[in-house]
Design a protein around this motif. Structure first.
Motif, PDB file in Angstrom:
ATOM      1  N   LYS A  77       0.951  -1.230  -0.060  1.00 25.15           N
ATOM      2  CA  LYS A  77      -0.108  -0.043   0.060  1.00 25.15           C
ATOM      3  C   LYS A  77       0.752   1.249   0.209  1.00 25.15           C
ATOM      4  CE  LYS A  77      -4.563  -1.023   0.739  1.00 25.15           C
ATOM      5  NZ  LYS A  77      -5.538  -0.645  -0.173  1.00 25.15           N
ATOM      6  N   GLU A  80       4.614   2.769  -3.401  1.00 22.37           N
ATOM      7  CA  GLU A  80       4.730   3.787  -4.445  1.00 22.37           C
ATOM      8  C   GLU A  80       5.713   4.787  -4.210  1.00 22.37           C
ATOM      9  OE1 GLU A  80       3.559   3.671  -7.354  1.00 22.37           O
ATOM     10  OE2 GLU A  80       3.469   5.586  -8.374  1.00 22.37           O
ATOM     11  N   ASN A 110      -0.189  -3.336  -5.346  1.00 19.76           N
ATOM     12  CA  ASN A 110      -1.413  -2.773  -4.947  1.00 19.76           C
ATOM     13  C   ASN A 110      -2.030  -2.475  -5.990  1.00 19.76           C
ATOM     14  OD1 ASN A 110      -3.574  -1.785  -3.151  1.00 19.76           O
ATOM     15  ND2 ASN A 110      -2.294   0.427  -3.446  1.00 19.76           N
ATOM     16  N   ARG A 111      -1.568  -1.175  -6.694  1.00 18.09           N
ATOM     17  CA  ARG A 111      -2.391  -0.826  -8.095  1.00 18.09           C
ATOM     18  C   ARG A 111      -1.458  -1.206  -9.123  1.00 18.09           C
ATOM     19  NH1 ARG A 111      -7.424   0.038  -9.645  1.00 18.09           N
ATOM     20  NH2 ARG A 111      -6.964   2.006 -10.472  1.00 18.09           N
ATOM     21  N   VAL A 112      -0.395  -2.059  -9.083  1.00 14.13           N
ATOM     22  CA  VAL A 112       0.546  -2.363 -10.116  1.00 14.13           C
ATOM     23  C   VAL A 112       0.855  -1.428 -10.837  1.00 14.13           C
ATOM     24  CG1 VAL A 112       0.705  -4.347 -11.838  1.00 14.13           C
ATOM     25  CG2 VAL A 112      -1.129  -4.564 -10.198  1.00 14.13           C
ATOM     26  N   THR A 113       1.993  -0.683 -10.129  1.00 13.36           N
ATOM     27  CA  THR A 113       2.584   0.414 -10.648  1.00 13.36           C
ATOM     28  C   THR A 113       4.011   0.019 -10.803  1.00 13.36           C
ATOM     29  OG1 THR A 113       3.329   1.588  -8.651  1.00 13.36           O
ATOM     30  CG2 THR A 113       1.134   2.227  -9.472  1.00 13.36           C
ATOM     31  N   ARG A 114       4.795   0.940 -11.844  1.00 15.84           N
ATOM     32  CA  ARG A 114       6.089   0.669 -11.819  1.00 15.84           C
ATOM     33  C   ARG A 114       6.934   0.704 -10.448  1.00 15.84           C
ATOM     34  NH1 ARG A 114       7.050   4.441 -17.201  1.00 15.84           N
ATOM     35  NH2 ARG A 114       5.941   3.327 -18.766  1.00 15.84           N
ATOM     36  N   HIS A 140      -6.079  -6.593  -4.746  1.00 15.40           N
ATOM     37  CA  HIS A 140      -7.629  -6.673  -4.819  1.00 15.40           C
ATOM     38  C   HIS A 140      -8.118  -6.365  -5.998  1.00 15.40           C
ATOM     39  CE1 HIS A 140      -6.672  -7.067  -0.359  1.00 15.40           C
ATOM     40  NE2 HIS A 140      -6.436  -5.640  -0.398  1.00 15.40           N
ATOM     41  N   GLU A 142     -10.149  -5.532  -9.155  1.00 13.92           N
ATOM     42  CA  GLU A 142      -9.618  -5.519 -10.782  1.00 13.92           C
ATOM     43  C   GLU A 142      -8.284  -5.828 -10.794  1.00 13.92           C
ATOM     44  OE1 GLU A 142     -10.781  -3.011  -9.186  1.00 13.92           O
ATOM     45  OE2 GLU A 142     -10.064  -0.944  -9.781  1.00 13.92           O
ATOM     46  N   ASP A 143      -7.551  -5.733  -9.967  1.00  9.84           N
ATOM     47  CA  ASP A 143      -6.089  -5.698  -9.975  1.00  9.84           C
ATOM     48  C   ASP A 143      -5.387  -7.020  -9.853  1.00  9.84           C
ATOM     49  OD1 ASP A 143      -6.039  -2.704 -10.713  1.00  9.84           O
ATOM     50  OD2 ASP A 143      -6.075  -2.311  -8.558  1.00  9.84           O
ATOM     51  N   LYS A 146      -4.008  -9.175 -12.672  1.00  7.89           N
ATOM     52  CA  LYS A 146      -2.867  -8.416 -13.420  1.00  7.89           C
ATOM     53  C   LYS A 146      -1.721  -8.448 -12.522  1.00  7.89           C
ATOM     54  CE  LYS A 146      -1.465  -3.917 -15.115  1.00  7.89           C
ATOM     55  NZ  LYS A 146      -1.836  -2.587 -15.473  1.00  7.89           N
TER      56      LYS A 146
ATOM     57  N   LEU B  76     -14.486  -8.911 -14.663  1.00  9.76           N
ATOM     58  CA  LEU B  76     -14.306  -7.740 -13.868  1.00  9.76           C
ATOM     59  C   LEU B  76     -12.867  -7.326 -13.555  1.00  9.76           C
ATOM     60  CD1 LEU B  76     -17.023  -8.486 -11.053  1.00  9.76           C
ATOM     61  CD2 LEU B  76     -16.973  -6.724 -12.539  1.00  9.76           C
ATOM     62  N   SER B  77     -11.729  -8.063 -14.242  1.00  3.30           N
ATOM     63  CA  SER B  77     -10.476  -7.773 -14.262  1.00  3.30           C
ATOM     64  C   SER B  77      -9.833  -6.962 -15.216  1.00  3.30           C
ATOM     65  CB  SER B  77      -9.820  -9.315 -14.035  1.00  3.30           C
ATOM     66  OG  SER B  77      -9.986  -9.992 -13.249  1.00  3.30           O
ATOM     67  N   ASP B  78      -8.611  -6.462 -14.694  1.00  5.35           N
ATOM     68  CA  ASP B  78      -7.770  -5.542 -15.555  1.00  5.35           C
ATOM     69  C   ASP B  78      -7.019  -6.709 -16.141  1.00  5.35           C
ATOM     70  OD1 ASP B  78      -6.033  -4.125 -17.119  1.00  5.35           O
ATOM     71  OD2 ASP B  78      -5.380  -3.120 -15.406  1.00  5.35           O
ATOM     72  N   SER B  80      -4.783  -6.401 -18.795  1.00  4.36           N
ATOM     73  CA  SER B  80      -3.392  -5.672 -19.270  1.00  4.36           C
ATOM     74  C   SER B  80      -2.176  -6.128 -18.503  1.00  4.36           C
ATOM     75  CB  SER B  80      -3.394  -4.190 -19.253  1.00  4.36           C
ATOM     76  OG  SER B  80      -3.266  -3.752 -18.027  1.00  4.36           O
ATOM     77  N   PRO B  83       2.615  -2.440 -16.367  1.00  2.71           N
ATOM     78  CA  PRO B  83       2.431  -1.494 -14.989  1.00  2.71           C
ATOM     79  C   PRO B  83       2.026  -0.212 -15.117  1.00  2.71           C
ATOM     80  CG  PRO B  83       4.529  -3.042 -14.713  1.00  2.71           C
ATOM     81  CD  PRO B  83       3.935  -3.061 -16.175  1.00  2.71           C
ATOM     82  N   MET B  84       1.200   0.395 -14.379  1.00  5.12           N
ATOM     83  CA  MET B  84       0.811   1.842 -14.561  1.00  5.12           C
ATOM     84  C   MET B  84       2.023   2.553 -14.282  1.00  5.12           C
ATOM     85  SD  MET B  84      -2.437   3.170 -11.809  1.00  5.12           S
ATOM     86  CE  MET B  84      -3.491   1.694 -12.168  1.00  5.12           C
ATOM     87  N   ARG B  87       0.747   5.991  -9.580  1.00  3.93           N
ATOM     88  CA  ARG B  87      -0.424   5.262  -8.945  1.00  3.93           C
ATOM     89  C   ARG B  87      -1.480   6.314  -9.027  1.00  3.93           C
ATOM     90  NH1 ARG B  87       0.143   4.006  -2.521  1.00  3.93           N
ATOM     91  NH2 ARG B  87      -0.438   6.357  -2.399  1.00  3.93           N
ATOM     92  N   GLN B  90      -5.277   4.904  -4.096  1.00  5.47           N
ATOM     93  CA  GLN B  90      -4.810   3.856  -3.186  1.00  5.47           C
ATOM     94  C   GLN B  90      -5.581   2.468  -3.175  1.00  5.47           C
ATOM     95  OE1 GLN B  90      -2.604   2.235  -1.271  1.00  5.47           O
ATOM     96  NE2 GLN B  90      -2.350   4.143   0.085  1.00  5.47           N
TER      97      GLN B  90
END
Ligand code: ZN
Lengths: 278, 98
Positions: A77, A80, A110-114, A140, A142-143, A146, B76-78, B80, B83-84, B87, B90
Protein backbone atom coordinates in the motif's frame (compact mmCIF):
# COMPACT_ATOMS: atom_id res chain seq x y z
CA UNK A 1 -9.65 -28.44 16.38
CA UNK A 2 -6.37 -26.54 16.72
CA UNK A 3 -5.58 -24.12 13.92
CA UNK A 4 -2.92 -21.68 12.74
CA UNK A 5 -4.06 -18.36 11.27
CA UNK A 6 -1.31 -17.42 8.85
CA UNK A 7 -2.42 -13.86 8.23
CA UNK A 8 -3.59 -11.64 11.10
CA UNK A 9 -2.81 -7.98 11.73
CA UNK A 10 -3.12 -8.27 15.49
CA UNK A 11 -1.64 -4.80 16.05
CA UNK A 12 -5.03 -3.53 14.81
CA UNK A 13 -7.07 -5.87 17.00
CA UNK A 14 -8.09 -5.90 20.65
CA UNK A 15 -6.95 -8.30 23.34
CA UNK A 16 -10.52 -9.68 23.37
CA UNK A 17 -9.83 -10.97 19.86
CA UNK A 18 -6.79 -12.96 21.08
CA UNK A 19 -9.06 -14.39 23.78
CA UNK A 20 -11.74 -15.40 21.26
CA UNK A 21 -9.15 -16.91 18.91
CA UNK A 22 -7.59 -18.92 21.75
CA UNK A 23 -11.01 -20.23 22.82
CA UNK A 24 -11.73 -21.39 19.26
CA UNK A 25 -8.48 -23.38 18.93
CA UNK A 26 -5.94 -20.91 17.56
CA UNK A 27 -2.44 -21.97 18.64
CA UNK A 28 -0.27 -19.79 16.41
CA UNK A 29 -0.58 -16.78 14.16
CA UNK A 30 1.71 -14.96 11.78
CA UNK A 31 1.46 -11.20 11.38
CA UNK A 32 2.70 -9.66 8.12
CA UNK A 33 3.77 -6.01 8.13
CA UNK A 34 0.78 -3.85 7.33
CA UNK A 35 -0.17 -0.34 6.37
CA UNK A 36 -1.49 1.96 9.10
CA UNK A 37 -4.51 3.05 7.01
CA UNK A 38 -2.69 6.20 5.92
CA UNK A 39 0.75 6.65 4.37
CA UNK A 40 3.48 7.02 6.99
CA UNK A 41 5.23 10.36 7.19
CA UNK A 42 8.59 9.10 8.36
CA UNK A 43 10.65 5.88 8.19
CA UNK A 44 11.09 6.11 11.97
CA UNK A 45 7.49 4.93 12.27
CA UNK A 46 8.64 1.53 10.95
CA UNK A 47 11.29 1.09 13.63
CA UNK A 48 8.57 1.52 16.25
CA UNK A 49 6.20 -0.75 14.34
CA UNK A 50 8.80 -3.52 13.91
CA UNK A 51 9.59 -3.22 17.60
CA UNK A 52 5.91 -3.77 18.34
CA UNK A 53 5.78 -6.82 16.02
CA UNK A 54 8.85 -8.41 17.59
CA UNK A 55 8.34 -7.59 21.25
CA UNK A 56 4.93 -6.35 22.39
CA UNK A 57 2.65 -8.51 20.20
CA UNK A 58 4.39 -11.85 20.98
CA UNK A 59 3.97 -11.09 24.69
CA UNK A 60 0.31 -10.10 24.29
CA UNK A 61 -0.42 -13.29 22.31
CA UNK A 62 1.46 -15.47 24.82
CA UNK A 63 -0.98 -14.44 27.56
CA UNK A 64 -3.57 -16.47 25.64
CA UNK A 65 -1.28 -19.37 24.78
CA UNK A 66 -0.98 -18.22 21.16
CA UNK A 67 2.45 -18.28 19.51
CA UNK A 68 3.04 -15.06 17.60
CA UNK A 69 5.30 -14.87 14.54
CA UNK A 70 5.77 -11.97 12.11
CA UNK A 71 7.07 -10.88 8.70
CA UNK A 72 8.84 -7.62 7.90
CA UNK A 73 8.57 -5.24 4.94
CA UNK A 74 7.10 -2.00 3.67
CA UNK A 75 3.53 -2.99 2.75
CA UNK A 76 2.50 -2.72 -0.96
CA UNK A 77 0.00 0.00 0.00
CA UNK A 78 2.99 2.30 0.57
CA UNK A 79 5.34 0.79 -2.01
CA UNK A 80 4.74 3.64 -4.48
CA UNK A 81 6.99 5.85 -2.33
CA UNK A 82 10.47 4.78 -3.43
CA UNK A 83 12.29 7.06 -0.99
CA UNK A 84 10.35 5.56 1.92
CA UNK A 85 10.94 2.05 0.56
CA UNK A 86 14.70 2.57 0.39
CA UNK A 87 14.77 3.89 3.96
CA UNK A 88 12.64 1.01 5.32
CA UNK A 89 14.73 -1.60 3.48
CA UNK A 90 17.69 -0.33 5.53
CA UNK A 91 15.78 -0.73 8.83
CA UNK A 92 14.49 -4.29 8.20
CA UNK A 93 17.88 -6.08 8.71
CA UNK A 94 18.06 -4.68 12.27
CA UNK A 95 15.09 -6.92 13.14
CA UNK A 96 15.55 -10.01 10.94
CA UNK A 97 17.30 -12.01 13.68
CA UNK A 98 14.51 -11.57 16.20
CA UNK A 99 13.21 -15.00 17.31
CA UNK A 100 9.66 -14.53 15.93
CA UNK A 101 10.58 -13.18 12.48
CA UNK A 102 9.96 -15.80 9.78
CA UNK A 103 10.83 -13.83 6.65
CA UNK A 104 9.93 -10.92 4.38
CA UNK A 105 6.27 -9.99 3.93
CA UNK A 106 3.63 -9.11 3.03
CA UNK A 107 5.33 -7.60 0.02
CA UNK A 108 3.56 -7.37 -3.33
CA UNK A 109 1.61 -5.00 -5.50
CA UNK A 110 -1.38 -2.76 -4.82
CA UNK A 111 -2.35 -0.86 -8.01
CA UNK A 112 0.40 -2.60 -10.04
CA UNK A 113 2.59 0.42 -10.76
CA UNK A 114 6.21 0.69 -11.90
CA UNK A 115 7.32 1.93 -8.48
CA UNK A 116 5.43 -0.80 -6.63
CA UNK A 117 7.11 -3.41 -8.84
CA UNK A 118 10.54 -1.88 -8.17
CA UNK A 119 9.87 -1.96 -4.40
CA UNK A 120 8.66 -5.57 -4.69
CA UNK A 121 11.86 -6.59 -6.50
CA UNK A 122 14.01 -4.77 -3.88
CA UNK A 123 12.33 -6.81 -1.13
CA UNK A 124 12.82 -10.08 -3.04
CA UNK A 125 16.53 -9.15 -3.37
CA UNK A 126 16.73 -8.54 0.38
CA UNK A 127 15.08 -11.89 1.07
CA UNK A 128 17.47 -13.68 -1.29
CA UNK A 129 20.53 -12.33 0.54
CA UNK A 130 19.80 -14.51 3.57
CA UNK A 131 17.44 -17.04 1.93
CA UNK A 132 14.30 -15.89 3.78
CA UNK A 133 10.78 -17.21 3.32
CA UNK A 134 8.61 -14.74 1.39
CA UNK A 135 4.98 -13.87 2.05
CA UNK A 136 3.22 -12.02 -0.77
CA UNK A 137 0.04 -9.95 -0.90
CA UNK A 138 -1.75 -10.13 -4.25
CA UNK A 139 -3.81 -7.03 -5.14
CA UNK A 140 -7.53 -6.69 -4.69
CA UNK A 141 -10.48 -6.72 -7.06
CA UNK A 142 -9.83 -5.70 -10.67
CA UNK A 143 -6.07 -5.57 -10.00
CA UNK A 144 -5.75 -9.13 -8.67
CA UNK A 145 -5.32 -10.99 -11.95
CA UNK A 146 -2.84 -8.50 -13.39
CA UNK A 147 -0.82 -8.14 -10.17
CA UNK A 148 -0.64 -11.88 -9.60
CA UNK A 149 0.47 -12.48 -13.20
CA UNK A 150 3.15 -9.77 -13.06
CA UNK A 151 4.55 -11.18 -9.79
CA UNK A 152 4.41 -14.83 -10.86
CA UNK A 153 6.27 -13.95 -14.08
CA UNK A 154 8.86 -11.91 -12.13
CA UNK A 155 9.42 -14.68 -9.57
CA UNK A 156 9.70 -17.61 -11.98
CA UNK A 157 12.25 -15.74 -14.07
CA UNK A 158 14.50 -15.51 -10.97
CA UNK A 159 16.27 -18.87 -10.93
CA UNK A 160 17.66 -18.35 -7.40
CA UNK A 161 14.16 -18.63 -6.00
CA UNK A 162 12.44 -21.84 -4.80
CA UNK A 163 8.65 -21.49 -5.37
CA UNK A 164 7.95 -23.81 -2.41
CA UNK A 165 9.42 -21.14 -0.10
CA UNK A 166 7.05 -18.44 -1.35
CA UNK A 167 3.39 -17.89 -0.37
CA UNK A 168 1.25 -15.87 -2.79
CA UNK A 169 -1.67 -15.00 -0.55
CA UNK A 170 -5.27 -13.87 -1.24
CA UNK A 171 -5.81 -16.09 -4.27
CA UNK A 172 -9.27 -16.33 -5.82
CA UNK A 173 -10.97 -18.40 -8.51
CA UNK A 174 -9.13 -16.69 -11.38
CA UNK A 175 -5.61 -16.69 -9.88
CA UNK A 176 -5.30 -19.93 -7.89
CA UNK A 177 -4.33 -22.08 -10.89
CA UNK A 178 -1.41 -19.90 -11.99
CA UNK A 179 -0.09 -19.78 -8.40
CA UNK A 180 -0.32 -23.50 -7.61
CA UNK A 181 0.61 -24.52 -11.15
CA UNK A 182 3.97 -22.75 -10.77
CA UNK A 183 4.77 -24.50 -7.48
CA UNK A 184 4.03 -21.66 -5.04
CA UNK A 185 1.98 -21.90 -1.85
CA UNK A 186 -1.26 -19.97 -1.64
CA UNK A 187 -3.72 -18.65 0.91
CA UNK A 188 -7.49 -18.21 0.71
CA UNK A 189 -8.49 -15.11 2.63
CA UNK A 190 -11.75 -15.27 4.57
CA UNK A 191 -12.48 -11.56 4.46
CA UNK A 192 -15.90 -10.00 3.84
CA UNK A 193 -16.84 -8.30 0.55
CA UNK A 194 -13.42 -7.88 -1.08
CA UNK A 195 -11.96 -11.40 -0.83
CA UNK A 196 -13.59 -14.84 -0.36
CA UNK A 197 -16.44 -16.16 1.75
CA UNK A 198 -16.21 -19.45 3.66
CA UNK A 199 -18.40 -21.06 1.02
CA UNK A 200 -16.19 -20.03 -1.89
CA UNK A 201 -13.04 -21.04 0.01
CA UNK A 202 -14.49 -24.54 0.50
CA UNK A 203 -15.47 -24.59 -3.20
CA UNK A 204 -11.84 -23.93 -4.14
CA UNK A 205 -10.56 -26.65 -1.78
CA UNK A 206 -13.01 -29.06 -3.43
CA UNK A 207 -11.75 -28.16 -6.88
CA UNK A 208 -8.03 -27.75 -6.34
CA UNK A 209 -7.37 -30.15 -3.45
CA UNK A 210 -5.42 -29.47 -0.27
CA UNK A 211 -1.80 -29.34 -1.46
CA UNK A 212 -0.01 -26.05 -0.72
CA UNK A 213 -3.25 -24.27 0.31
CA UNK A 214 -3.87 -22.48 3.61
CA UNK A 215 -6.74 -20.31 4.85
CA UNK A 216 -6.50 -17.15 6.96
CA UNK A 217 -8.68 -14.38 8.35
CA UNK A 218 -6.40 -11.46 7.38
CA UNK A 219 -8.14 -9.62 10.21
CA UNK A 220 -7.04 -6.01 10.46
CA UNK A 221 -8.55 -2.61 11.30
CA UNK A 222 -11.15 -2.98 8.51
CA UNK A 223 -14.41 -4.93 8.78
CA UNK A 224 -12.95 -8.41 9.26
CA UNK A 225 -13.37 -11.48 11.39
CA UNK A 226 -10.64 -12.81 13.72
CA UNK A 227 -12.41 -16.16 14.06
CA UNK A 228 -12.96 -16.67 10.34
CA UNK A 229 -10.87 -19.89 10.34
CA UNK A 230 -13.19 -21.73 12.79
CA UNK A 231 -16.11 -20.55 10.63
CA UNK A 232 -14.36 -22.16 7.65
CA UNK A 233 -13.91 -25.37 9.70
CA UNK A 234 -17.66 -25.38 10.40
CA UNK A 235 -18.45 -24.93 6.69
CA UNK A 236 -16.08 -27.79 5.76
CA UNK A 237 -17.85 -30.06 8.27
CA UNK A 238 -21.26 -29.00 6.97
CA UNK A 239 -20.19 -30.06 3.47
CA UNK A 240 -19.14 -33.46 4.80
CA UNK A 241 -15.35 -33.16 4.59
CA UNK A 242 -13.29 -35.38 6.90
CA UNK A 243 -11.50 -34.14 10.01
CA UNK A 244 -8.20 -35.20 8.38
CA UNK A 245 -8.86 -33.00 5.33
CA UNK A 246 -9.82 -30.02 7.50
CA UNK A 247 -6.83 -30.45 9.79
CA UNK A 248 -4.51 -30.54 6.79
CA UNK A 249 -5.74 -27.15 5.57
CA UNK A 250 -5.95 -25.27 8.87
CA UNK A 251 -3.04 -26.81 10.77
CA UNK A 252 -0.68 -29.17 8.94
CA UNK A 253 -0.29 -27.05 5.79
CA UNK A 254 0.58 -23.76 7.50
CA UNK A 255 2.91 -25.69 9.83
CA UNK A 256 4.62 -27.27 6.83
CA UNK A 257 5.11 -23.98 4.98
CA UNK A 258 6.24 -22.02 8.06
CA UNK A 259 8.56 -24.77 9.37
CA UNK A 260 10.84 -24.10 6.43
CA UNK A 261 12.07 -21.30 8.70
CA UNK A 262 13.84 -23.07 11.59
CA UNK A 263 12.54 -20.45 14.03
CA UNK A 264 8.96 -21.74 13.63
CA UNK A 265 8.35 -24.43 16.24
CA UNK A 266 4.92 -25.39 17.55
CA UNK A 267 4.93 -25.84 21.31
CA UNK A 268 2.14 -28.43 21.27
CA UNK A 269 1.11 -30.75 18.48
CA UNK A 270 -2.52 -31.43 17.71
CA UNK A 271 -3.29 -35.11 18.45
CA UNK A 272 -3.41 -37.06 15.19
CA UNK A 273 -1.69 -34.36 13.16
CA UNK A 274 0.82 -35.47 10.56
CA UNK A 275 3.48 -32.78 10.31
CA UNK A 276 5.72 -32.86 7.26
CA UNK A 277 8.74 -30.69 7.70
CA UNK A 278 11.05 -29.61 4.96
CA UNK B 1 -5.30 -30.46 -10.37
CA UNK B 2 -8.69 -28.90 -11.09
CA UNK B 3 -11.64 -31.19 -10.78
CA UNK B 4 -14.96 -29.53 -11.57
CA UNK B 5 -17.59 -32.22 -11.97
CA UNK B 6 -18.72 -34.03 -8.83
CA UNK B 7 -16.12 -32.26 -6.66
CA UNK B 8 -18.78 -31.11 -4.15
CA UNK B 9 -19.53 -33.98 -1.75
CA UNK B 10 -23.19 -32.94 -1.37
CA UNK B 11 -26.06 -33.90 -3.67
CA UNK B 12 -27.95 -31.15 -5.49
CA UNK B 13 -30.89 -31.67 -3.11
CA UNK B 14 -28.59 -31.20 -0.13
CA UNK B 15 -27.09 -28.03 -1.62
CA UNK B 16 -30.60 -26.69 -2.25
CA UNK B 17 -31.74 -27.52 1.28
CA UNK B 18 -28.70 -25.79 2.76
CA UNK B 19 -28.11 -22.83 0.47
CA UNK B 20 -31.24 -22.00 -1.54
CA UNK B 21 -32.66 -19.44 0.93
CA UNK B 22 -29.37 -17.57 1.15
CA UNK B 23 -28.88 -17.57 -2.63
CA UNK B 24 -32.51 -16.47 -3.16
CA UNK B 25 -31.93 -13.57 -0.81
CA UNK B 26 -28.68 -12.61 -2.57
CA UNK B 27 -30.51 -12.61 -5.90
CA UNK B 28 -33.26 -10.33 -4.54
CA UNK B 29 -30.58 -7.98 -3.19
CA UNK B 30 -29.11 -7.67 -6.69
CA UNK B 31 -32.55 -6.99 -8.17
CA UNK B 32 -33.20 -4.35 -5.51
CA UNK B 33 -29.85 -2.70 -6.24
CA UNK B 34 -30.73 -2.47 -9.94
CA UNK B 35 -34.23 -1.13 -9.14
CA UNK B 36 -32.67 1.49 -6.83
CA UNK B 37 -30.45 2.62 -9.69
CA UNK B 38 -33.53 2.90 -11.95
CA UNK B 39 -35.39 4.91 -9.31
CA UNK B 40 -32.49 7.26 -8.59
CA UNK B 41 -33.39 10.97 -8.77
CA UNK B 42 -30.70 11.50 -11.40
CA UNK B 43 -29.76 8.89 -14.00
CA UNK B 44 -26.17 10.04 -14.06
CA UNK B 45 -24.48 6.66 -13.71
CA UNK B 46 -25.79 4.76 -16.73
CA UNK B 47 -22.38 4.81 -18.42
CA UNK B 48 -20.37 4.50 -15.18
CA UNK B 49 -17.72 1.80 -15.76
CA UNK B 50 -18.84 -0.09 -12.64
CA UNK B 51 -22.47 -0.35 -13.73
CA UNK B 52 -21.51 -1.22 -17.30
CA UNK B 53 -19.24 -4.03 -16.01
CA UNK B 54 -21.88 -5.20 -13.53
CA UNK B 55 -24.55 -5.53 -16.21
CA UNK B 56 -22.10 -7.32 -18.50
CA UNK B 57 -21.04 -9.99 -15.99
CA UNK B 58 -24.58 -10.45 -14.71
CA UNK B 59 -25.28 -12.33 -17.92
CA UNK B 60 -22.82 -15.01 -16.77
CA UNK B 61 -25.09 -15.89 -13.85
CA UNK B 62 -28.04 -16.55 -16.13
CA UNK B 63 -26.35 -18.64 -18.81
CA UNK B 64 -25.93 -22.38 -18.43
CA UNK B 65 -22.20 -22.61 -18.88
CA UNK B 66 -20.05 -23.91 -15.99
CA UNK B 67 -17.33 -22.08 -14.04
CA UNK B 68 -19.42 -18.93 -13.59
CA UNK B 69 -17.39 -17.39 -10.75
CA UNK B 70 -14.13 -17.52 -12.67
CA UNK B 71 -15.81 -16.09 -15.75
CA UNK B 72 -17.23 -13.21 -13.69
CA UNK B 73 -13.89 -12.61 -11.98
CA UNK B 74 -12.16 -12.35 -15.35
CA UNK B 75 -14.96 -10.09 -16.64
CA UNK B 76 -14.25 -7.68 -13.76
CA UNK B 77 -10.44 -7.85 -14.10
CA UNK B 78 -7.81 -5.67 -15.70
CA UNK B 79 -6.35 -8.04 -18.30
CA UNK B 80 -3.44 -5.79 -19.33
CA UNK B 81 0.05 -6.68 -18.10
CA UNK B 82 1.84 -3.34 -18.39
CA UNK B 83 2.39 -1.70 -14.95
CA UNK B 84 0.77 1.71 -14.44
CA UNK B 85 3.22 4.63 -14.83
CA UNK B 86 2.17 6.22 -11.55
CA UNK B 87 -0.34 5.21 -8.86
CA UNK B 88 -3.72 6.88 -9.48
CA UNK B 89 -5.65 5.97 -6.32
CA UNK B 90 -4.88 3.88 -3.25
CA UNK B 91 -7.91 1.56 -3.42
CA UNK B 92 -9.23 -0.53 -6.32
CA UNK B 93 -12.75 0.06 -7.67
CA UNK B 94 -13.97 -3.49 -8.33
CA UNK B 95 -14.17 -3.02 -12.10
CA UNK B 96 -11.77 -1.64 -14.70
CA UNK B 97 -11.95 2.13 -15.08
CA UNK B 98 -12.01 2.97 -18.78
ZN1 ZN C 1 -2.52 -8.40 5.19
Amino acid sequence: MQYIDLHCHMSSRTTDDYHMMALTGCVAITEPSFWAGYDSCTPDYFRDYFHRLTDYEPKRAAQYGIQHYAWLCLNPKEAENREMAKAVLKIIPEFMDMPNILGIGEIGLNRVTRNELATFIDHVELAMQTNELIHIHTPHLEDKYKGTKVMVDTLISDKRLTPGRVMLDHSEEHTIEMILGNGFWTGLTLYPTTKVTHGRAVDMIERYGTERICVASACDWGPSHPIAVPEFIAEMRRRGHSEETIRKVVYENPAEFLSQCPKFKLKHTEPGAVLRFA
Amino acid sequence: MDQYEKSCPLTQKEVLDADFMKARNNLLEIAAFLDRLDRAKALDGEDDFRLVAFRRVLKDVANHESDKVKRMQMGLSDLSIEPMVERDVQTAFGAVKM
